[in-house]
Motif scaffolding. Structure first.
Motif, PDB file in Angstrom:
ATOM      1  N   LYS A   1      56.684 -27.867 -45.680  1.00  0.00           N
ATOM      2  CA  LYS A   1      57.506 -28.447 -44.372  1.00  0.00           C
ATOM      3  C   LYS A   1      58.741 -29.371 -44.987  1.00  0.00           C
TER       4      LYS A   1
ATOM      5  N   PHE B   1      49.417 -20.699 -41.971  1.00  0.00           N
ATOM      6  CA  PHE B   1      50.568 -21.423 -41.484  1.00  0.00           C
ATOM      7  C   PHE B   1      50.368 -22.854 -41.730  1.00  0.00           C
ATOM      8  N   LYS B   2      49.314 -23.398 -41.387  1.00  0.00           N
ATOM      9  CA  LYS B   2      49.221 -24.889 -41.259  1.00  0.00           C
ATOM     10  C   LYS B   2      48.971 -25.168 -42.855  1.00  0.00           C
TER      11      LYS B   2
ATOM     12  N   ASN C   1      52.378 -24.970 -44.409  1.00  0.00           N
ATOM     13  CA  ASN C   1      53.327 -26.044 -43.763  1.00  0.00           C
ATOM     14  C   ASN C   1      52.911 -27.528 -44.018  1.00  0.00           C
TER      15      ASN C   1
ATOM     16  N   LYS D   1      47.215 -18.778 -38.069  1.00  0.00           N
ATOM     17  CA  LYS D   1      47.815 -20.383 -37.844  1.00  0.00           C
ATOM     18  C   LYS D   1      46.823 -21.241 -38.924  1.00  0.00           C
TER      19      LYS D   1
ATOM     20  N   SER E   1      61.688 -22.921 -43.739  1.00  0.00           N
ATOM     21  CA  SER E   1      61.810 -23.056 -42.017  1.00  0.00           C
ATOM     22  C   SER E   1      60.509 -22.511 -41.566  1.00  0.00           C
ATOM     23  N   ASP E   2      59.985 -22.566 -40.450  1.00  0.00           N
ATOM     24  CA  ASP E   2      58.976 -22.018 -39.718  1.00  0.00           C
ATOM     25  C   ASP E   2      58.991 -20.390 -39.860  1.00  0.00           C
ATOM     26  N   LYS E   3      60.285 -19.813 -39.598  1.00  0.00           N
ATOM     27  CA  LYS E   3      60.278 -18.489 -39.896  1.00  0.00           C
ATOM     28  C   LYS E   3      59.984 -18.091 -41.267  1.00  0.00           C
TER      29      LYS E   3
ATOM     30  N   LYS F   1      56.260 -18.105 -41.654  1.00  0.00           N
ATOM     31  CA  LYS F   1      55.909 -17.152 -40.778  1.00  0.00           C
ATOM     32  C   LYS F   1      55.704 -15.686 -41.632  1.00  0.00           C
TER      33      LYS F   1
END
Ligand code: HEC
Length: 143
Positions: free
Chosen positions: A117, A97-98, A101, A94, A121-123, A126
């Motif tokens: 961001k 990810f942050k 992002n 996480k 995409s979030d995917k 990930k």
């Protein structure tokens, strides 16, 4: 006679392999989109495609923080070496990810690390985090 037979079988196998390879090349070419993460499936997963397209200029092809743009960053704020398992193990998924992002500043690092961001995409983020774990060959240990 035996020799001719063996040569024949050999040529057939070579021919068959060549057809297989060219068919695959055509399929990839037809898709025509080498920037699609789909293209990289099986070659390190979708995350590798995301990485190759977005992270290599700074973090380098092998993730060692030595991309062509790395030299523009001041010492101490160089792009992270993602193969540094010891450092990467201190970051949970996480956190990574942050960082991707929201950018470096969001995790207390420099703004040299851009926020993705809206671009990814979030995917995709990930997927790329999963790929970072492959690069560091590490998991989060909390230390
Ligand atoms: C414009 C150059 C640039 C690009 C493009 C870039 N990075 Fe970075 N990245 C940096 C820099 C510089 C740092 C180091 C920031 C620091 O330590 O202050 C960094 C740090 C990081 C970190 C470590 C954050 C931490 O907590 O220490 C992660 C994870 C990361 N980048 C992932 C990525 C991923 C994944 C991509 C592609 C989606 C990417 N970066 C694209 C420049 C870049």
């Amino acid at each position: 006679m035996m020799r001719i037979l063996i040569t024949g079988i050999f040529l057939f196998v070579v021919f068959f392999a060549a057809v297989q390879v060219s068919e695959r090349t055509v399929q990839a070419g037809e898709k025509g989109d080498y920037t699609s993460p789909e293209m990289w499936k099986g070659a390190g997963g979708a995350g590798k495609g995301v990485y190759m397209m977005n992270c290599v200029p700074c973090h380098g092809e092998n993730g060692q923080g030595d991309g062509p743009l790395a030299y523009d960053f001041p010492e101490g704020q160089k792009p992270r070496n993602h193969t540094d398992g010891k450092y990467m193990a201190t970051k949970a998924d996480k956190d990574l990810f942050k960082a991707v992002n929201e950018g470096g500043e969001a995790v207390g690092r420099s703004s040299g690390m851009p926020a993705f961001k809206g671009l990814l995409s979030d995917k995709e983020i990930k997927d790329v985090v999963a790929y970072l774990r492959e690069l560091c060959k590490c998991n989060y240990t909390g230390k």
